[in-house]
Design a protein around this motif. Sequence first.
Motif, PDB file in Angstrom:
ATOM      1  N   ASP A   1       0.930  -1.394   0.145  1.00  0.00           N
ATOM      2  CA  ASP A   1      -0.065  -0.046   0.042  1.00  0.00           C
ATOM      3  C   ASP A   1       0.897   1.136  -0.022  1.00  0.00           C
ATOM      4  OD1 ASP A   1      -2.127  -1.501  -0.151  1.00  0.00           O
ATOM      5  OD2 ASP A   1      -2.975  -0.940   2.059  1.00  0.00           O
ATOM      6  N   THR A   2       0.209   2.471  -0.545  1.00  0.00           N
ATOM      7  CA  THR A   2       0.910   3.567  -0.481  1.00  0.00           C
ATOM      8  C   THR A   2      -0.063   4.511   0.100  1.00  0.00           C
ATOM      9  OG1 THR A   2       0.221   4.281  -2.846  1.00  0.00           O
ATOM     10  CG2 THR A   2       2.405   3.109  -2.626  1.00  0.00           C
ATOM     11  N   THR A   3       0.378   5.874  -0.093  1.00  0.00           N
ATOM     12  CA  THR A   3      -0.441   7.132   0.663  1.00  0.00           C
ATOM     13  C   THR A   3      -1.785   6.961  -0.300  1.00  0.00           C
ATOM     14  OG1 THR A   3       1.526   8.184   1.088  1.00  0.00           O
ATOM     15  CG2 THR A   3      -0.571   9.539   0.781  1.00  0.00           C
ATOM     16  N   PHE A   4      -1.443   6.708  -1.530  1.00  0.00           N
ATOM     17  CA  PHE A   4      -2.699   7.014  -2.495  1.00  0.00           C
ATOM     18  C   PHE A   4      -3.660   5.845  -2.556  1.00  0.00           C
ATOM     19  CE2 PHE A   4       1.333   8.478  -4.280  1.00  0.00           C
ATOM     20  CZ  PHE A   4       1.022   9.947  -4.350  1.00  0.00           C
ATOM     21  N   ASP A   5      -3.301   4.826  -1.999  1.00  0.00           N
ATOM     22  CA  ASP A   5      -4.421   3.572  -1.673  1.00  0.00           C
ATOM     23  C   ASP A   5      -5.115   3.897  -0.471  1.00  0.00           C
ATOM     24  OD1 ASP A   5      -3.335   1.403  -3.822  1.00  0.00           O
ATOM     25  OD2 ASP A   5      -1.693   1.645  -2.678  1.00  0.00           O
ATOM     26  N   ARG A   6      -4.414   4.325   0.632  1.00  0.00           N
ATOM     27  CA  ARG A   6      -5.117   4.598   1.900  1.00  0.00           C
ATOM     28  C   ARG A   6      -5.934   5.794   1.798  1.00  0.00           C
ATOM     29  NH1 ARG A   6       0.096   3.318   3.270  1.00  0.00           N
ATOM     30  NH2 ARG A   6       0.772   5.400   3.544  1.00  0.00           N
TER      31      ARG A   6
ATOM     32  N   VAL B   1       7.557  12.365   8.398  1.00  0.00           N
ATOM     33  CA  VAL B   1       7.848  11.040   8.291  1.00  0.00           C
ATOM     34  C   VAL B   1       6.868  10.238   8.652  1.00  0.00           C
ATOM     35  CG1 VAL B   1       9.480   9.324   9.157  1.00  0.00           C
ATOM     36  CG2 VAL B   1      10.216  11.709   8.985  1.00  0.00           C
ATOM     37  N   TYR B   2       6.105   9.520   7.681  1.00  0.00           N
ATOM     38  CA  TYR B   2       4.860   8.633   7.866  1.00  0.00           C
ATOM     39  C   TYR B   2       5.092   7.408   8.258  1.00  0.00           C
ATOM     40  CZ  TYR B   2       2.983  12.612   4.911  1.00  0.00           C
ATOM     41  OH  TYR B   2       2.736  13.928   4.290  1.00  0.00           O
ATOM     42  N   PRO B   3       4.379   7.035   9.440  1.00  0.00           N
ATOM     43  CA  PRO B   3       4.636   5.638  10.080  1.00  0.00           C
ATOM     44  C   PRO B   3       4.538   4.605   9.068  1.00  0.00           C
ATOM     45  CG  PRO B   3       2.885   6.791  11.413  1.00  0.00           C
ATOM     46  CD  PRO B   3       3.254   7.859  10.005  1.00  0.00           C
ATOM     47  N   SER B   4       3.929   4.860   7.772  1.00  0.00           N
ATOM     48  CA  SER B   4       3.863   3.644   6.950  1.00  0.00           C
ATOM     49  C   SER B   4       5.135   3.323   6.374  1.00  0.00           C
ATOM     50  CB  SER B   4       2.974   4.232   5.774  1.00  0.00           C
ATOM     51  OG  SER B   4       3.281   5.414   5.234  1.00  0.00           O
ATOM     52  N   ILE B   5       6.055   4.180   6.340  1.00  0.00           N
ATOM     53  CA  ILE B   5       7.495   3.757   5.809  1.00  0.00           C
ATOM     54  C   ILE B   5       8.158   2.592   6.374  1.00  0.00           C
ATOM     55  CG2 ILE B   5       8.180   6.160   5.041  1.00  0.00           C
ATOM     56  CD1 ILE B   5      10.259   5.988   7.499  1.00  0.00           C
ATOM     57  N   MET B   6       7.747   2.234   7.563  1.00  0.00           N
ATOM     58  CA  MET B   6       8.022   0.951   8.400  1.00  0.00           C
ATOM     59  C   MET B   6       7.507  -0.409   7.507  1.00  0.00           C
ATOM     60  SD  MET B   6       9.991   2.214  10.539  1.00  0.00           S
ATOM     61  CE  MET B   6      10.519   0.333  10.994  1.00  0.00           C
ATOM     62  N   ASP B   7       6.347  -0.051   7.119  1.00  0.00           N
ATOM     63  CA  ASP B   7       5.834  -1.341   6.400  1.00  0.00           C
ATOM     64  C   ASP B   7       6.631  -1.594   5.016  1.00  0.00           C
ATOM     65  OD1 ASP B   7       4.061  -1.720   8.075  1.00  0.00           O
ATOM     66  OD2 ASP B   7       2.569  -0.354   7.050  1.00  0.00           O
ATOM     67  N   VAL B   8       6.940  -0.521   4.420  1.00  0.00           N
ATOM     68  CA  VAL B   8       7.880  -0.936   3.204  1.00  0.00           C
ATOM     69  C   VAL B   8       9.160  -1.364   3.475  1.00  0.00           C
ATOM     70  CG1 VAL B   8       8.492   0.304   0.763  1.00  0.00           C
ATOM     71  CG2 VAL B   8       6.356   1.181   2.135  1.00  0.00           C
ATOM     72  N   ALA B   9       9.734  -0.673   4.594  1.00  0.00           N
ATOM     73  CA  ALA B   9      11.288  -0.794   5.026  1.00  0.00           C
ATOM     74  C   ALA B   9      11.279  -2.482   5.278  1.00  0.00           C
ATOM     75  CB  ALA B   9      11.564  -0.028   6.106  1.00  0.00           C
TER      76      ALA B   9
ATOM     77  N   TYR C   1      11.769  -4.806   2.308  1.00  0.00           N
ATOM     78  CA  TYR C   1      13.124  -4.673   1.556  1.00  0.00           C
ATOM     79  C   TYR C   1      14.114  -4.594   2.561  1.00  0.00           C
ATOM     80  CZ  TYR C   1      10.487  -3.553  -2.716  1.00  0.00           C
ATOM     81  OH  TYR C   1       9.688  -3.568  -3.661  1.00  0.00           O
ATOM     82  N   LYS C   2      14.019  -5.266   3.740  1.00  0.00           N
ATOM     83  CA  LYS C   2      15.085  -5.397   4.785  1.00  0.00           C
ATOM     84  C   LYS C   2      15.655  -4.008   5.043  1.00  0.00           C
ATOM     85  CE  LYS C   2      17.267  -9.130   4.641  1.00  0.00           C
ATOM     86  NZ  LYS C   2      17.945 -10.306   3.838  1.00  0.00           N
ATOM     87  N   THR C   3      15.325  -3.036   4.641  1.00  0.00           N
ATOM     88  CA  THR C   3      16.045  -1.550   4.958  1.00  0.00           C
ATOM     89  C   THR C   3      15.962  -1.287   6.370  1.00  0.00           C
ATOM     90  OG1 THR C   3      15.450  -0.908   2.634  1.00  0.00           O
ATOM     91  CG2 THR C   3      16.012   1.042   4.481  1.00  0.00           C
TER      92      THR C   3
END
Length: 675
Positions: free
Chosen positions: A74-79, A383-391, A394-396
Motif C-alpha cells: 500500500d501507498t499513501t494513494f491507496d490509503r 515522516v509517515y509511520p507507513s515507511i516501516m511497512d515498506v522498509a 526490503y530489509k531496509t
Amino acid sequence: MEAIIGKVKYHHQIINGEGNSHNNNNHGGSEVNDYLQAVSEYRKTFASKQDVLDNTPDPAVREMLLHMEQIGCDTTFDRFDQQKPQCSFGLAGSCCRICYMGPCKITPKSPKGICGADADLIVARNILRGMAGGVAGHGIHAREVLLALKNAAEGKLNLPILGEDKVKKTAVQFGLETEGKTVNELASQIADILLEDLSRTVPGTFRAIEANAPEERKKVWKEMDIIPIGAYHEAFEALHRTGAATDGDWENVMKQFLRCGLAFVWSGVVGSAIGTDSLFGIGNRSTSKVNVGALKKGYVNIAVHGHLPVLVSEIVKQGRSEEFIKLAKENGAEGIQFYGVCCSGLSAMYRYNDVIPLSNAIGAELVLGTGALDLWVADVQDVYPSIMDVARCYKTTVVTTSDSARLPGAEHYGYDHQHSNIGETEALAKKIITRAIESFADRRDVPVFIPSYEVDAEIGFSLEYIQNRFGGVKPVLDAMKSGKILGIVNLVGCNNPRVVYEKTVVDIADILIKNNVLVLTNGCASFPLLKLGFCNTSALAKTGEGLRSFLESDLPPVWHMGECIDNARASGLFTTLAKEAGELIKDMPFALSSPEWSNEKGIGAALGFRLLGINSYHCVHAPVHGSEKVMNFLYTGTKDTLGSTMNVEVDHIKLAEMILQDLREKRVALGWDKE
C-alpha cells in the motif's frame, strides 16, 4: 444566493447553489445545509490513485506506483482512496472534540455544541489549534538548531561555525557590540537572543521582529495588537484560549491566530534560518542529480529524511571519511552514497556536494520501494509511520534520531530528551554509518527496481548569491519594471493527495514561466520542479521571451532556495526588492502559492506571507467552510488590515490565471504597465 463558499469571492467558487439567507449567529438549518453541500461538492474534486497514475507529471512516480501495486504494498494513494468519503464535518471544521462532553458537530438539528459554542467559535478554535501546531513544529526545529549553535560556540559540540559572514551580519542587525568579539562569542549571543524570542514568558521586545521586519509592517502589526510575546507563549496561549469554556469570541480567537502566525515566521522560520546559516553556512549555487534514477547499485545507500540538520551534517561528514569508505569497501561496496528525502535532504543537498534529492514526504514509500536503500535516517516531521511497512519488505534498516519521533520497529540512535548527549554527536553518527554498512552486507539478496529517470538541477539560490550574481537586486528590479519579469512567485508547500500528486505544482510553474514570471521554490513542492527540469537551464525553452532574455543562458527560470525554513530567503528577496523600489511589499507584483498544502505548518507558511502583505494562492481549502465569518476572515478579511488575501481555487489552471491577473493589476497600480 450563492452557496457559502461562493460568498467569499467570485474566484473562490466551487459551486453555485440555492439557499436561504440567515443573519443570526445560530447557523440555522438552511445555512448548515449550504455549507455541508459546498463541502460535499468540494469532496468530489479529490483525486484518486487512478487519477495519479493517469496524470502524474513524473513517469518515475507512475512506474513506482505500479511496481508497489505488483508487490502488494500500500501507498499513501491507496490509503487516501480507502478513507473516502472524508467526513464533511471534519472538512468544514465544524466538529469539536476539545472537551469530553461531546464530540459535537453542527447540524440543522443541533446548531450549537453542548457548551453553547456555535459554528463560528468551533471553526475558529480548530484552525487556531492547527496554527499552534505549526508554531510548535517549526519552533522545535529552531530550538534544535539554536541549541546546536550555542553548544558549538561554547565548545560543547564539536562542530565548526561555518557561516562566519552570517554571524557577523546578524550581530550588526541585532545591534550587538562586535569590536573585539570572536565569531563564537557573537554566535553564542545570537543563539541566546533567538532562544529568548522562542521561549519568552515575560513581555518584552521580540528581537528578531524588531531587528529584521520592515518598519511599515511593524507599524501595521502593532496597530493590530498582534506582536507576539514569544513563540512558546503564543502556542501555550492558543491552546489555553481554545480550551473548553474559555474564549467564547471567535474574533478574539482569530486575533490569536495572527499572533501565532508572526511567532511561526520570526522564530520558526527566520530564527531557524539564522541558526542554520550561521552554523552550517549559506551554501553555494551548484548542480545536483535528482530523482530515483540517480540511485546507485553497489553502494551503501543512505537516505536522510526529515527536518533537523545537526546530526545529519555529522553523518554525511563521517560517511565520507576514509575510515568508513574503507570499511564499506571491505564489506563489498563500491563506496557510500547519500540521498535526501524532504527537507533534511534539501538542506544537505546545497551544503554538501553529492547528496542526491529523491522525493518529498508523500513519495517516501515509493523511494523505499526501489529496494535500493540500505539505511533510512528519520528525524522529525513529515515522516509517515507507513515507511516501516515498506522498509520491512526490503530489509531496509530504519534509524530514528529524535526523542520526539519514534517509529515502532526502528532502531534509535539519537539525542535524549534533555539533549544531555549532544556532545556525543560524532559517536552517534559513527554508529549510524556502521549500521548502514552492516545493513548493506545483510541485504545482498534484496531485488532492486530503479526507474531510469534522473536530471541535473541548479540549486543554492540564496539572497546572498543573487546579490553577488547581479551586484545587488537592482538589475532584478529593473527587469521587473521593464516587463521582462512580470512578477515573482514563491511556489512552495507540502503535497496533498486531494489533488493529483505534483501536477498542480508543475502545471502552475509551467504557466507562470511561460508568462515571464520568475519562480522561487523550496521544500516539498520543489521536488517535482527539480525532477522535471524546471531548475535546469533547459527549461528556458519553456519561458516567455522577456524572462528568457533576463536569465540569458546560465540561469534557470525556477530558483531553488532550499528547505522549507528557507522561505526566509524568499521573503528576504521580496523585502529587499520592495525597499529598492521604494514601495510597500503589499503593492509589489509578488505572490505565494502553496497549491497542495496539507499540514499545520502549511497554515503558518501561507499566513506568514500574508502578514507581509503578499497574497497566497491554493488548490486546497482550509477546514473553515462551517463558518462564513471565519472563512471570510481567513480569505478576505485581512485585505484592509494586512493588505493581502488567501485565494483558493481547486482548478489549478484557473488558479494560475488568477495569479497572473493579480500580478498584472499590481503592475498597473504601480504605473509599470498600462491597463
